[in-house]
Design a protein around this motif. Structure first.
Motif, mmCIF file in Angstrom:
data_model
loop_
_atom_site.group_PDB
_atom_site.id
_atom_site.type_symbol
_atom_site.label_atom_id
_atom_site.label_comp_id
_atom_site.label_asym_id
_atom_site.label_seq_id
_atom_site.Cartn_x
_atom_site.Cartn_y
_atom_site.Cartn_z
ATOM 1 N N GLU A 316 -52.139 104.067 -50.538
ATOM 2 C CA GLU A 316 -51.542 104.013 -49.216
ATOM 3 C C GLU A 316 -52.803 102.655 -48.045
ATOM 4 O OE1 GLU A 316 -53.003 107.587 -47.551
ATOM 5 O OE2 GLU A 316 -51.221 109.174 -49.495
ATOM 6 N N TYR A 317 -51.878 101.964 -47.401
ATOM 7 C CA TYR A 317 -52.679 100.605 -46.794
ATOM 8 C C TYR A 317 -51.628 100.794 -45.038
ATOM 9 C CZ TYR A 317 -53.938 99.730 -51.381
ATOM 10 O OH TYR A 317 -55.125 99.461 -52.642
ATOM 11 N N SER A 318 -52.848 100.078 -44.544
ATOM 12 C CA SER A 318 -51.957 99.972 -43.317
ATOM 13 C C SER A 318 -51.622 99.304 -43.367
ATOM 14 C CB SER A 318 -53.329 100.174 -42.010
ATOM 15 O OG SER A 318 -54.353 99.526 -42.204
ATOM 16 N N ILE A 319 -50.411 98.504 -41.900
ATOM 17 C CA ILE A 319 -49.317 97.665 -42.204
ATOM 18 C C ILE A 319 -50.455 95.970 -42.458
ATOM 19 C CG2 ILE A 319 -47.187 98.414 -42.141
ATOM 20 C CD1 ILE A 319 -47.908 97.308 -39.239
ATOM 21 N N ASN A 320 -51.653 96.087 -41.850
ATOM 22 C CA ASN A 320 -52.676 95.187 -41.685
ATOM 23 C C ASN A 320 -53.175 94.822 -42.661
ATOM 24 O OD1 ASN A 320 -53.975 97.038 -40.821
ATOM 25 N ND2 ASN A 320 -55.382 96.526 -39.823
ATOM 26 N N GLN A 321 -53.214 95.464 -44.138
ATOM 27 C CA GLN A 321 -53.704 95.470 -45.554
ATOM 28 C C GLN A 321 -52.402 95.028 -46.227
ATOM 29 O OE1 GLN A 321 -55.726 99.497 -45.248
ATOM 30 N NE2 GLN A 321 -57.054 98.754 -45.473
ATOM 31 N N TRP A 322 -51.654 94.115 -45.981
ATOM 32 C CA TRP A 322 -50.772 93.757 -46.931
ATOM 33 C C TRP A 322 -51.405 93.302 -47.899
ATOM 34 C CZ3 TRP A 322 -46.178 94.046 -48.650
ATOM 35 C CH2 TRP A 322 -46.053 93.155 -49.314
ATOM 36 N N ASP A 323 -52.997 92.099 -47.947
ATOM 37 C CA ASP A 323 -53.028 91.455 -49.399
ATOM 38 C C ASP A 323 -53.951 92.140 -50.114
ATOM 39 O OD1 ASP A 323 -52.710 89.515 -47.982
ATOM 40 O OD2 ASP A 323 -54.694 89.094 -47.417
ATOM 41 N N GLU A 324 -54.117 93.562 -49.515
ATOM 42 C CA GLU A 324 -54.743 94.498 -50.619
ATOM 43 C C GLU A 324 -53.881 95.546 -51.076
ATOM 44 O OE1 GLU A 324 -57.494 95.180 -46.802
ATOM 45 O OE2 GLU A 324 -56.132 93.985 -47.335
ATOM 46 N N ALA A 325 -52.984 95.722 -50.908
ATOM 47 C CA ALA A 325 -51.271 96.492 -50.594
ATOM 48 C C ALA A 325 -50.732 95.202 -52.365
ATOM 49 C CB ALA A 325 -50.673 96.764 -50.251
ATOM 50 N N TYR A 326 -50.620 94.194 -51.819
ATOM 51 C CA TYR A 326 -50.407 92.848 -52.395
ATOM 52 C C TYR A 326 -50.883 93.186 -54.250
ATOM 53 C CZ TYR A 326 -48.109 88.727 -54.687
ATOM 54 O OH TYR A 326 -47.797 87.892 -55.687
ATOM 55 N N GLN A 327 -52.480 92.954 -53.690
ATOM 56 C CA GLN A 327 -52.658 93.252 -54.684
ATOM 57 C C GLN A 327 -53.392 94.423 -55.626
ATOM 58 O OE1 GLN A 327 -54.035 89.535 -56.746
ATOM 59 N NE2 GLN A 327 -53.667 88.990 -54.813
#
Length: 344
Positions: A316-327
């Protein structure tokens, strides 16, 4: 409000931006997003392989609560928990629209690709595309209704009978959902993947898939022959988008078996073993997205506990954590990743 916007085509170009809060119009509703799932197509869009109507807010798998309704909305009210089909606009006149096959309308516009989607605090959806959420379906599960409906749509194109052996190639979120839908139809299900899919194969065992095979450690064809007295599987659901897997799937099917292509190949033109299709009289079907008739049955499968969507959510991430989500997705550590909006 903050939104995750694909600002222009090409690799990357996905940025947090301040955008105007959307205004509801007639026969539409404004939804406050609870969760939005990252789809494989969002990854392809980020990497520049999919074309969208940039600039556009991505996110087409979501759940939320109605914050405002437009004039003429009669079946929903403020405060209702909902999810929405991705269809935002159709021509309404072509043969496909007339038959309810909105996914095939040439003029269709979808949320998260041509129209601003769910990677934001609010979005606008049309009333005809909305679905009420029962209390038994939590918000994260509800955000997976769209991918579940895609698998339901594909499986409806095949014929699964009680006791059939169904093979799922590719244990990603779509494959794991497809396996559960196939089981709900009374099939024995075998799902297969590679060593780098181990987290997903472990999840398949956890959710009760009958047979879980690591292709690099076990001979899949021998296993299928053992389970079918040498005849082959009844139905093959190809969810990986690998041409090697596709041809392997044709080899694993019995004569007169059914093959459904759900995964999307990296290249539009592929080399498929048509000799097996011909000689074994295999029925091959393609499946594009989902249509309205697929949504309520999908919600019902979750309500009845026949599909456990929430168990597939690993990050789970917030939308400003896209880079972490992508990785997390690219590393293979994640199965399903959920994003939540930012409160401005």
């Amino acid at each position: 409000m903050k939104a995750l916007v694909k600002t222009e085509l090409g690799h990357g170009n996905l940025h947090m931006q301040d955008v105007e809060e959307p205004v509801v119009s007639s026969h539409h509703v404004k939804i406050k997003v609870a969760w939005a799932g990252i789809c494989g197509s969002d990854i392809h869009t980020y990497e520049g392989h999919y074309k969208v109507a940039a600039p556009v807010t991505l996110g087409h798998e979501f759940s939320g609560e109605i914050a405002e309704i437009g004039d003429g909305v009669t079946k929903f009210k403020v405060g209702d928990r909902v999810t929405s089909e991705t269809t935002f606009y159709i021509c309404g006149e072509c043969k496909y629209c007339q038959s309810g096959d909105y996914n095939l309308c040439n003029h269709r516009k979808g949320l998260g690709s041509q129209i601003n989607g769910g990677f934001a605090k609010y979005l606008i959806a049309r009333e005809e595309s909305l679905h009420h959420l029962p209390k038994e379906v939590d918000d994260q599960s509800a955000a997976m209704t769209e991918p579940l409906a895609c698998t339901y749509h594909a499986i409806q194109k095949t014929e699964i009978r009680e006791g059939d052996l169904v093979i799922v190639l590719g244990p990603g979120p779509i494959g794991l959902l497809a396996a559960q839908v196939a089981k709900s139809n009374g099939a024995s299900v075998l799902i297969a993947g590679l060593t780098n899919d181990q987290i997903r194969l472990d999840k398949a065992n956890e959710i009760g898939i009958d047979y879980v095979i690591n292709l690099q450690k076990e001979n899949l064809k021998n296993k299928v022959n053992e389970l079918t007295d040498g005849y082959g599987a009844d139905v093959l659901l190809e969810c990986s988008g690998s041409i090697h897997a596709a041809n392997q799937g044709l080899d694993l099917l019995r004569k007169k078996g059914h093959y459904a292509q759900i995964g999307i190949f990296p290249e539009a033109q592929v080399s498929l073993d048509m000799e097996k299709v011909i000689q074994k009289e295999i029925k091959v079907v393609g499946s594009r997205s989902q249509k309205p008739a697929d949504w309520e049955p999908s919600i019902q499968l979750m309500k009845e506990g026949k599909v456990d969507a929430k168990s597939l959510v690993t990050h789970e991430y917030s939308i400003n954590q896209w880079d972490e989500a992508y990785q997390a997705i690219k590393s293979g550590k994640a199965i399903k990743v959920m994003l939540t909006p930012l409160d401005d």
